[in-house]
Design a protein around this motif. Sequence first.
Motif, PDB file in Angstrom:
ATOM      1  N   SER A 200     -10.639  -5.414   6.690  1.00  0.00           N
ATOM      2  CA  SER A 200     -10.502  -6.261   5.513  1.00  0.00           C
ATOM      3  C   SER A 200     -10.704  -5.489   4.215  1.00  0.00           C
ATOM      4  CB  SER A 200     -11.520  -7.400   5.592  1.00  0.00           C
ATOM      5  OG  SER A 200     -11.531  -8.129   4.374  1.00  0.00           O
ATOM      6  N   ASN A 201     -10.080  -5.992   3.158  1.00  0.00           N
ATOM      7  CA  ASN A 201     -10.316  -5.460   1.822  1.00  0.00           C
ATOM      8  C   ASN A 201     -11.667  -5.883   1.254  1.00  0.00           C
ATOM      9  OD1 ASN A 201      -8.007  -3.797   1.065  1.00  0.00           O
ATOM     10  ND2 ASN A 201      -6.810  -5.661   1.297  1.00  0.00           N
ATOM     11  N   LEU A 202     -12.479  -6.529   2.072  1.00  0.00           N
ATOM     12  CA  LEU A 202     -13.877  -6.745   1.701  1.00  0.00           C
ATOM     13  C   LEU A 202     -14.648  -5.428   1.640  1.00  0.00           C
ATOM     14  CD1 LEU A 202     -14.652  -9.820   3.982  1.00  0.00           C
ATOM     15  CD2 LEU A 202     -14.435  -9.845   1.481  1.00  0.00           C
TER      16      LEU A 202
ATOM     17  N   THR B 246      -3.762   2.093  -8.438  1.00  0.00           N
ATOM     18  CA  THR B 246      -2.813   1.497  -7.493  1.00  0.00           C
ATOM     19  C   THR B 246      -3.420   0.283  -6.797  1.00  0.00           C
ATOM     20  OG1 THR B 246      -1.682   3.596  -7.077  1.00  0.00           O
ATOM     21  CG2 THR B 246      -1.427   1.889  -5.411  1.00  0.00           C
ATOM     22  N   LEU B 247      -2.614  -0.756  -6.664  1.00  0.00           N
ATOM     23  CA  LEU B 247      -2.934  -1.939  -5.874  1.00  0.00           C
ATOM     24  C   LEU B 247      -1.943  -1.998  -4.720  1.00  0.00           C
ATOM     25  CD1 LEU B 247      -4.219  -4.823  -5.427  1.00  0.00           C
ATOM     26  CD2 LEU B 247      -2.388  -5.676  -6.899  1.00  0.00           C
ATOM     27  N   PHE B 248      -2.430  -2.098  -3.484  1.00  0.00           N
ATOM     28  CA  PHE B 248      -1.537  -2.124  -2.326  1.00  0.00           C
ATOM     29  C   PHE B 248      -1.269  -3.560  -1.876  1.00  0.00           C
ATOM     30  CE2 PHE B 248      -3.349   2.185  -1.950  1.00  0.00           C
ATOM     31  CZ  PHE B 248      -2.156   2.897  -1.964  1.00  0.00           C
TER      32      PHE B 248
ATOM     33  N   THR C 296      -8.882 -12.454  -8.852  1.00  0.00           N
ATOM     34  CA  THR C 296      -7.614 -12.731  -9.531  1.00  0.00           C
ATOM     35  C   THR C 296      -6.393 -12.434  -8.671  1.00  0.00           C
ATOM     36  OG1 THR C 296      -7.659 -10.525 -10.521  1.00  0.00           O
ATOM     37  CG2 THR C 296      -8.558 -12.343 -11.838  1.00  0.00           C
ATOM     38  N   HIS C 297      -6.534 -11.536  -7.694  1.00  0.00           N
ATOM     39  CA  HIS C 297      -5.400 -11.232  -6.824  1.00  0.00           C
ATOM     40  C   HIS C 297      -5.919 -10.607  -5.534  1.00  0.00           C
ATOM     41  CE1 HIS C 297      -1.118 -10.958  -6.127  1.00  0.00           C
ATOM     42  NE2 HIS C 297      -1.251  -9.719  -5.711  1.00  0.00           N
ATOM     43  N   GLY C 298      -5.193 -10.797  -4.452  1.00  0.00           N
ATOM     44  CA  GLY C 298      -5.633 -10.212  -3.192  1.00  0.00           C
ATOM     45  C   GLY C 298      -4.607 -10.398  -2.106  1.00  0.00           C
ATOM     46  N   THR C 299      -4.854  -9.751  -0.974  1.00  0.00           N
ATOM     47  CA  THR C 299      -3.964  -9.821   0.174  1.00  0.00           C
ATOM     48  C   THR C 299      -4.753  -9.459   1.420  1.00  0.00           C
ATOM     49  OG1 THR C 299      -2.159  -8.640   1.288  1.00  0.00           O
ATOM     50  CG2 THR C 299      -3.197  -7.507  -0.545  1.00  0.00           C
TER      51      THR C 299
END
Length: 392
Positions: A76-78, A102-104, A275-278
Amino acid sequence: MSSFKDIKAKSDKYLFQNYGRIPLSFDHGQGCYLFDSDGKRYLDLVAGIAVNSIGYSHPDWVKAVQDQAARMAHVSNLYHVEQQADLAERIASISPEGIDRTLFVNSGAEANEAALKMAVKYTGRHKVMSALNGFHGRTSASLGATGQVKYQSGFEPLISDAYEYYEYGDPESVKRMITKDVAAVLVEPIQGEGGVITADAEFFRTVRDLCTDSGALMIVDEVQTGIGRTGEWFGIDNFGVVPDAITMAKALGGGVPIGALAAKEEYAMTLVPGTHGTTFGGSPLVCAAGCATLDIMERENLVQNSKDLGAKWRRKISSIGSDKIKDVRGYGLMIGVEMDSPETASNVQAVCRENGVLVNVAHGKTVRLIPPLIIDEGQTDVFTDMLADIIR
């Protein structure tokens, strides 16, 4: 592998029928070649629509993916992800000056969505300008930015009134339209889906200046043109212009689904936690694949091969000298051969396929050539000679 008949029957029964599929199914690929379910070999000048730039089954890429899959495919991006940091560092090293965050994400459309969210949040404005005949994806916001009615038709309720469309390549069109309400100007270095349409350096310099003067962000969609395709790491590098943000996908992962938004720090810091995530964006697996892809491209000098071989290939195609060829354009190994009619282009595609060469037709009558960047001159000559025979 099952027979093509069985594969098609199962596809027809269980899949959404939203693709106009060519009657082929491939078992494996090697280098610049694909092999179908009957074992026939095809020279692939489509590369998964500009995805497989290092070709198929490159041993270094395969090893990197296998090794990472054996360790950890997803987390996870946690948490902090080492492979993300490694790939982001590599992207910063090849990006225009100042673009170092960079945001992936998982695709080009997602990268464009993230870029638009960033621009609107940073500026507090409510308008986005994009080009007529452009293509930025099929999700709701990216579809709104795609200035082609054929893609938007039937989905209008999902598209906001935030989008306004300028004439690609016409700096005066952008100048007339840009106001203090515009959060971003979205532009492609080459309109790929639009038929490999090019613009000159003056256009991009004017867009840069207008964005600077108005406070809008200049966002360059490099989903198709990026990662060496045009003979530079990014298509915008051909024009000496530094944008505020770049979106990329396709070739970045060498064949796995990955997208990225790279931006200057001032704008990147707008997207704070929440604000943003995946869930899947930037997994260890795809980032390891991306690192391997960039390493291979640097080691094998594939960006320079794209520049040199692409220029030579365009000259050879132009030298055929037929009235059926109206234009040969592009940069690097992104080439559009505009034919005199959609029928001619369709016939070229069909005859090439019958003879073991895969090409693509974009925007009706342009034969689009976007092969693996590992292609050599002998392989490009196969298509050139075949095209000459077809149209004669």
